[in-house]
Design a protein around this motif. Structure first.
Motif, PDB file in Angstrom:
ATOM      1  N   TYR C 133       0.832  -1.088  -0.151  1.00 42.61           N
ATOM      2  CA  TYR C 133       0.059  -0.118   0.059  1.00 42.61           C
ATOM      3  C   TYR C 133       0.955   1.366   0.105  1.00 42.61           C
ATOM      4  N   GLY C 134       1.998   1.408   0.847  1.00 43.39           N
ATOM      5  CA  GLY C 134       2.535   2.427   1.057  1.00 43.39           C
ATOM      6  C   GLY C 134       3.502   2.759  -0.436  1.00 43.39           C
ATOM      7  N   ILE C 137       0.983   4.322  -3.132  1.00 44.97           N
ATOM      8  CA  ILE C 137       0.323   5.620  -3.197  1.00 44.97           C
ATOM      9  C   ILE C 137       1.590   6.639  -3.205  1.00 44.97           C
ATOM     10  N   HIS C 138       2.884   6.088  -2.803  1.00 42.72           N
ATOM     11  CA  HIS C 138       3.876   6.986  -3.125  1.00 42.72           C
ATOM     12  C   HIS C 138       4.430   6.833  -4.225  1.00 42.72           C
ATOM     13  N   LEU C 140       6.488   4.475  -5.546  1.00 40.19           N
ATOM     14  CA  LEU C 140       7.711   4.022  -5.508  1.00 40.19           C
ATOM     15  C   LEU C 140       8.484   2.801  -6.313  1.00 40.19           C
ATOM     16  N   LYS C 142       7.973   1.133 -10.086  1.00 41.56           N
ATOM     17  CA  LYS C 142       7.786   1.518 -11.301  1.00 41.56           C
ATOM     18  C   LYS C 142       7.093   0.362 -12.122  1.00 41.56           C
ATOM     19  N   ASP C 146       9.111  -4.731  -9.521  1.00 43.61           N
ATOM     20  CA  ASP C 146       9.504  -3.776  -8.481  1.00 43.61           C
ATOM     21  C   ASP C 146       8.730  -4.165  -7.287  1.00 43.61           C
ATOM     22  N   GLU C 149       9.299  -7.030  -5.370  1.00 39.75           N
ATOM     23  CA  GLU C 149      10.553  -7.270  -4.867  1.00 39.75           C
ATOM     24  C   GLU C 149      10.493  -6.346  -3.495  1.00 39.75           C
ATOM     25  N   ILE C 150       9.685  -5.243  -3.751  1.00 39.97           N
ATOM     26  CA  ILE C 150       9.746  -4.602  -2.377  1.00 39.97           C
ATOM     27  C   ILE C 150       8.959  -5.315  -1.152  1.00 39.97           C
ATOM     28  N   VAL C 191       7.852   1.322   2.673  1.00 36.18           N
ATOM     29  CA  VAL C 191       7.853   2.846   2.388  1.00 36.18           C
ATOM     30  C   VAL C 191       9.493   3.137   2.183  1.00 36.18           C
TER      31      VAL C 191
END
Lengths: 459, 455, 278
Positions: C133-134, C137-138, C140, C142, C146, C149-150, C191
């Protein structure tokens, strides 16, 4: 006059009984100096209850059967051959004349000898029965009084008995709600079944033509009663109403609960809720005289043929009516979402609208769906707006710009208050009512179930 | 549980901050759009309230004035030809006197009082003004002759005298004067003849017709034949009787059942059933209660049709769930400490409820009751089904008499063919109804704040 | 059970290793607070708090309940903004950037200063979506890869990945309390914050779950500046390098954790540590 006398005597009886119980129980204390179980007023009340109930039963019996007894007595006073010669109307007129003679008001024109005699006899009969009723009721009441008086004792649990009576009264009151439901279900089902002896349920529920022949008395020719045009009309108006009420109501609730300053909320919220208190007939008038013509003219300027009375008009105004319903329910639901969830989103750096859209609303979704179902059920059952503004055209079609008819409109049209419950023309109202009742009941039960589940989730 | 050395994202913190920063514009824009939508919804909702009220008031205000005609009426013995009025002493029994009285009144009623009206109108018109009798009589409301006749019946000594009497201008005349009808329409589309219209204008100029506050809309009963004199008195009393019945029945029964369910009922399946039942009853469409009334009260119990008694009973059943639910809510809100304190003093459960709990909840119950009653006051649909939309031109003397109610009167008036005249009148009736509801709600708010301050 | 026992044992070891006062002295300062006050309406909740918070270390705030430690914590990422009627005075700087600067966007700030709350508060979404979610919205991530992975690395860092890897699409609310809290930590990490604030993160958890979280905190401090509010002195002693003691809205004493617990200077601190102030 007589009723006033009886009421006064009953009051005297209550007072006497209470006083008796009061003083007798009071003497217990002074005489024996022991602790009495119940206080004086309970003893008084208990004696009063014992006295008043038999008296009321006697009066009720006379009230129930007295009319018939008197009627039969009068008929008995009229010579038999006269009775046989008279038809029902003539007999009633004669009875009325005899009653008028007995009351001393007199009658215009000549008085037949038997009428005079019957009048005199009735006068004394009325007096005797009146006195007799009072005496019987009084005797029963006093009997109850003395019986109760003799029971008074140090250990008599007068308070518990009085409280049991109160308890029973309370129970009887809560039974009224059950009786109402039973009455609704009972009357709808029995009258609807009578209707289904004329029209088969299949033709009713799946018929596509609604054209009742009102006023037709020829057996077998009473028109057709297909529910579908009405159902489609109802659902179309409901859908339009929800299209208006849900976005406006929900966004208003979100703005008021999440964005608005406290002072703004304190002013705006009650004003919006004013809409909920306005009688639906007022909305109907508003729809008919203002919104309908406006929509017609607005449609005209963009080349749309919108009728002044149409599903659109009724739906839009009904939507306006439901806005406060949706917004206050949504407001409640949004407030029940725990603060910690909101904090979680803010803590991640979400903006306010992101928090609302991605966290608050999904979390509140079940509750909001429940609220919407309640609103749908209200729209389905709404009557006056559609009666005035939907145009009453029970034809199966899908154009919201044209007049439609709904279930509620047809109930009003078919059951205009005359008590002729014999033909399918008026009985169909109950079949429609049953459909409406079942429809709204299912919606309500389902909605309340969802809302309850939602509440449990965050408790 | 080894530390994962994989970087969270490929960016350095500074780069990440830059990414976040770059996205901010778009995010704040969508934030503002969302907020704007919310504000728009509020403004729309508030706008609806404002529009509704201004629309009703704008339409209804003109109906609160009426056009009075000041006529000098001559009870000319040549027109008013009647026997002397009978007196009680001349007859053996009350019944015979009543019969003679009725006969006399009938003979008075059979006179052509329109001739008196016509003579008075011609007297008021400029000398030598030419107009048909039929056209002339369209200027005064049709009840003018009754008005004049009632004067005479009340005081037969007026015979031969000339009296000033105010009568109402007709609905068509009102439409013309107030401009409810387009004054530029052709003759064929006008309700009145050209002579009548011009005479009306003259009357307005020379003061024969003047405008006054329309008390009649509040004090008169409904009238079909004389729309200009139609008023709300009958409907008001119908509504009043029903409200009294609702208050007398719904409040005690509602509060009692709430007390039973909340305080005494054992927690059982039966109690649960009653509870579910009441919740559902609160959401049953009002028209279904009308069906119940028609089937049970009228068809089965043979209670009088169109009577406020039946209406009151139906509305009682409809209001009951609201009062029960509100009272239960109020009882639930009483702190357990108060209950324990009362029980601890040795009070029985009944004493605790009636002496301690109930008084505390009184403000809430009162408010709920008033709001419930106000709601019942505005209810229309169920009343239509029990025959209360019958035309009733009298004030009901008892709750057993035929009557109508304020909202039903609104329904009847909006359906009148003379739209030009009745649209303002309907709006005026709505204003009266809303005024009552506002007063009721105002009382509720006031009492609540007062009682709660005291408690 | 064996695994759990091992974890507890490991926690003991880490606790011992953190008890080195020299560990924090050479740390640069990350956050500076000066004369911070908070009013709720007319009531003053904080009276001029000034404190420095070191980079890549755990700083704990202790004190009796209602002492203002949570209030101060919520000032650091401006969570008090969301409370109607709350006013904050004084300055707080993150790397020389005043976080109450009107030009600073609070959204940007909170992306840099993450927060974990007292009660685990996963969103009513899937485990994957909670963590994603974070970053979403930001903006981060692409691409989907990605994002995967995050999410996976955040869950790994929070020590939750192995437990949930087969049910990433199940709702986060279905996890146990301790797992939920680690999910919230993963959500905060995703985030990529520089500072993580933790408001009594273990108060709703059982001792075993608490031990796992404490161990996690100790691991995270290698990459993050962590501030933790706790009502448990033992916890503060176990996980933090620096401790600040709050009482009645005042910062009474601050210092290297070991010093605070072994040589408290202030009388009130002594009383609290000895259990005289509840």
């Amino acid at each position: 006059m007589n009723n006033l006398v009886i009421a006064a005597l009953l009051l005297v009886l209550i007072g006497l009984a209470f006083q008796t119980g009061w003083s007798k129980s009071g003497s217990l204390v002074t005489a024996k100096g022991v602790r009495v179980h119940s206080r004086q007023q309970y003893h008084g009340s208990l004696v009063a209850i014992w006295a008043i109930i038999p008296a009321l039963v006697a009066l009720a019996l006379w009230g129930w059967f007295g009319g018939d007894v008197t009627h039969n007595y009068i008929v008995g006073q009229i010579p038999t051959d006269t009775v046989l010669a008279l038809d029902q109307v003539g007999l009633n007129a004669t009875i009325a004349r005899i009653r008028a003679l007995a009351s001393g008001y007199g009658v215009a024109g000549d008085v037949l000898p038997y009428e005079q005699a019957a009048g005199d006899a009735l006068r004394s009969f009325n007096f005797l029965t009146f006195v007799g009723t009072i005496v019987v009721a009084g005797a029963l009441g006093l009997g109850g009084l003395f019986l109760a008086r003799n029971r008074i004792d140090v250990r008599l649990r007068a308070r518990n008995e009085v409280e049991r009576v109160i308890n029973l009264l309370l129970l009887a009151c809560s039974a009224v709600a059950i009786l109402t439901t039973a009455g609704i279900v009972g009357s709808l089902v029995t009258e609807a079944f009578k209707f289904f002896t004329f029209v088969s349920p299949l033709d009713f529920f799946f018929g596509t033509v609604w054209s009742p022949l009102n006023g037709s008395t020829i057996p077998g020719e009473y028109g057709s009663y297909g529910l579908l045009p009405l159902l489609v009309g109802t659902l179309m108006i409901t859908a339009i109403a929800m299209l208006v009420a849900v976005p406006v109501g929900l966004m208003a609730a979100i703005y008021l609960s999440q964005y608005a300053h406290r002072n703004f909320r304190a002013v705006a919220k009650p004003i919006i809720e004013v809409l909920a208190g306005i009688p639906t007939i007022v909305f109907g008038f508003f729809a008919l005289t203002t919104v309908g013509p406006f929509l017609r003219d607005a449609g005209g300027t963009v080349g749309l043929g919108i009728n002044a009375t149409s599903a659109l008009t009724a739906g839009v105004v009904m939507g306006i009516m439901i806005i406060p319903f949706v917004s206050s329910l949504s407001d409640d639901i949004l407030n029940q979402v725990p603060r910690t969830l909101r904090d979680g989103a803010y803590g991640l750096g979400a903006t306010k609208s992101e928090t609302i859209r991605n966290v608050l609303l999904p979390a509140a979704l079940p509750g909001i769906v429940g609220a919407f179902l309640l609103a749908v059920s209200r729209a389905v059952g709404e009557t006056m707006i559609v009666v005035l503004a939907a145009g009453n055209s029970p034809v199966l079609k899908g154009n919201p710009f044209e007049p439609v008819a709904t279930i509620t409109v047809s109930i009003v049209n078919q059951l205009t208050g005359d008590t002729d419950f014999a033909g399918p023309q008026s009985l169909v109202a109950f079949a429609l009512g049953l459909t409406l009742f079942v429809l709204t009941l299912c919606l309500n039960i389902f909605a309340l179930f969802i809302v309850r589940k939602f509440r449990e989730q965050y408790e | 549980m080894a530390i994962d050395t994989l970087p969270i994202a490929k960016q350095t913190p500074a780069e990440r901050t830059q990414v976040v920063h770059d996205g901010l514009r778009a995010r704040h824009l969508s934030e503002n759009i969302f907020k704007g939508l919310g504000l728009a919804a509020i403004i729309l909702a508030l706008g609806f309230v404002a529009l509704l009220f201004t629309d009703i008031i704008r339409k209804g205000l003109p109906a609160f004035t009426q056009e009075n005609m000041h006529l000098s009426v001559n009870f000319d013995p040549a027109i008013v030809k009647v026997d002397p009025v009978p007196i009680r002493n001349g007859f053996a029994s009350e019944a015979e006197y009543q019969a003679a009285s009725l006969k006399w009144q009938r003979s008075v009623a059979l006179l052509n009082w329109n001739k008196v009206v016509e003579a008075s109108l011609r007297a008021a018109a400029p000398a030598g003004y030419e107009i048909d009798t039929k056209d002339l009589l369209t200027i005064a409301e049709t009840d003018a002759r009754h008005e004049i006749r009632e004067r005479f019946v009340a005081n037969p000594t007026l015979l031969g005298q000339t009296v000033d009497i105010d009568v109402l201008a007709s609905a068509s005349a009102v439409n013309w004067i107030k401009g409810n009808i387009d004054r530029s329409l052709q003759d064929s589309q006008q309700q009145l003849s050209p002579e009548a219209r011009s005479l009306i204008d003259t009357f307005v100029e020379n003061g024969v017709i003047s405008r006054g506050f329309a008390w009649s809309i509040l004090t008169n009963v409904d009238s079909r034949a004389a729309p200009a004199s139609a008023g709300l008195a009958g409907a008001f009393f119908g509504s009043l009787y029903m409200m009294i019945i609702v208050i007398l029945l719904a409040v005690p029964i509602g509060v009692a059942s709430a007390i039973y369910l909340e305080e005494f009922a054992p927690k059982s399946k039966v109690t649960d059933f009653i509870e579910v039942n009441i919740n559902n009853l609160a959401a049953v469409p009002s028209i279904v209660f009308g069906l119940l009334g028609a089937a049970v009260f009228i068809n089965y119990m043979h209670l009088p049709i169109s009577a406020p008694l039946v209406g009151g009973l139906v509305l009682t059943l409809m209001t009951l769930p609201t009062i029960i639910i509100a009272t239960r809510g109020a009882l639930l809100g009483v702190s357990p400490a108060l209950r324990q304190a009362a029980l601890g003093m040795g009070a029985s459960k009944t004493q605790m409820v009636f002496h301690h709990v109930l008084p505390v909840t009184f403000p809430s119950i009162l408010t709920a009751t008033i709001i419930g009653v106000a709601h019942a006051l505005g209810e229309t649909a169920p009343l239509l089904l029990i025959g209360m939309k019958a035309f009733v031109a009298s004030v009901p003397a008892t709750p057993m008499d035929q009557a109508t109610a304020l909202p039903v009167q609104i329904y009847l008036w909006q359906g009148n063919e003379d739209r030009n005249f009745f649209e303002p009148r309907t709006a005026a009736a709505i204003m009266v109804l809303l005024a009552f509801m506002i007063v009721l709600n105002g009382i509720a708010v006031y009492l609540r704040s007062r009682l709660e301050k005291r408690a | 059970m064996d695994v759990l026992a091992g974890k507890i044992k490991m926690t003991q070891q880490t606790v011992n290793s953190t008890m080195n006062p020299a560990d924090m002295l050479d740390r640069p300062i990350r956050l500076t607070a000066k004369d911070v006050t908070v009013h709720y309406g007319a009531k003053q909740a904080l009276h001029g708090i000034s404190i420095n918070i070191p980079d890549r270390a755990v700083t704990s705030f202790i004190g009796p309940s209602g002492c203002g430690k949570s209030t101060f914590l919520r000032c650091i990422n401006r969570m008090n903004d969301t409370i109607e009627g709350a006013r904050v005075g004084g300055t707080i700087k993150l790397d020389e950037q005043d976080i109450y600067d009107p030009n600073l966007d609070v959204v940007e700030l909170r992306a840099r200063i993450g927060m974990v709350f007292q009660k685990p508060n996963p969103f009513p979404k899937s485990i994957y979506e909670n963590v994603a979610y974070g970053p979403k919205i930001h903006g981060l991530a692409k691409s989907k890869t990605d994002m995967d992975e995050i999410v996976i690395s955040s869950l790994r860092k929070a020590g939750l990945f192995e437990e949930v890897k087969d049910r990433l699409n199940e709702p986060g609310t279905g996890l146990s309390g301790g797992q939920q809290q680690r999910l919230c930590i993963a959500r905060a990490i995703a985030v990529g914050p520089e500072v993580i604030l933790m408001d009594e993160p273990c108060s709703a958890l059982d001792p075993i779950a608490t031990a796992i979280i404490e161990e996690l905190i100790d691991e995270l401090r290698e990459n993050y500046t962590i501030v933790i509010v706790t009502h448990s002195m033992q916890q503060a002693a176990r996980v933090s390098q620096k401790t600040a003691f709050f009482h009645l809205g005042n910062l009474i004493e601050e210092g290297v954790t070991e010093d605070i617990f072994t040589n408290p200077v202030n009388k009130q601190t002594q009383d609290y540590i000895m259990g005289r102030i509840g």
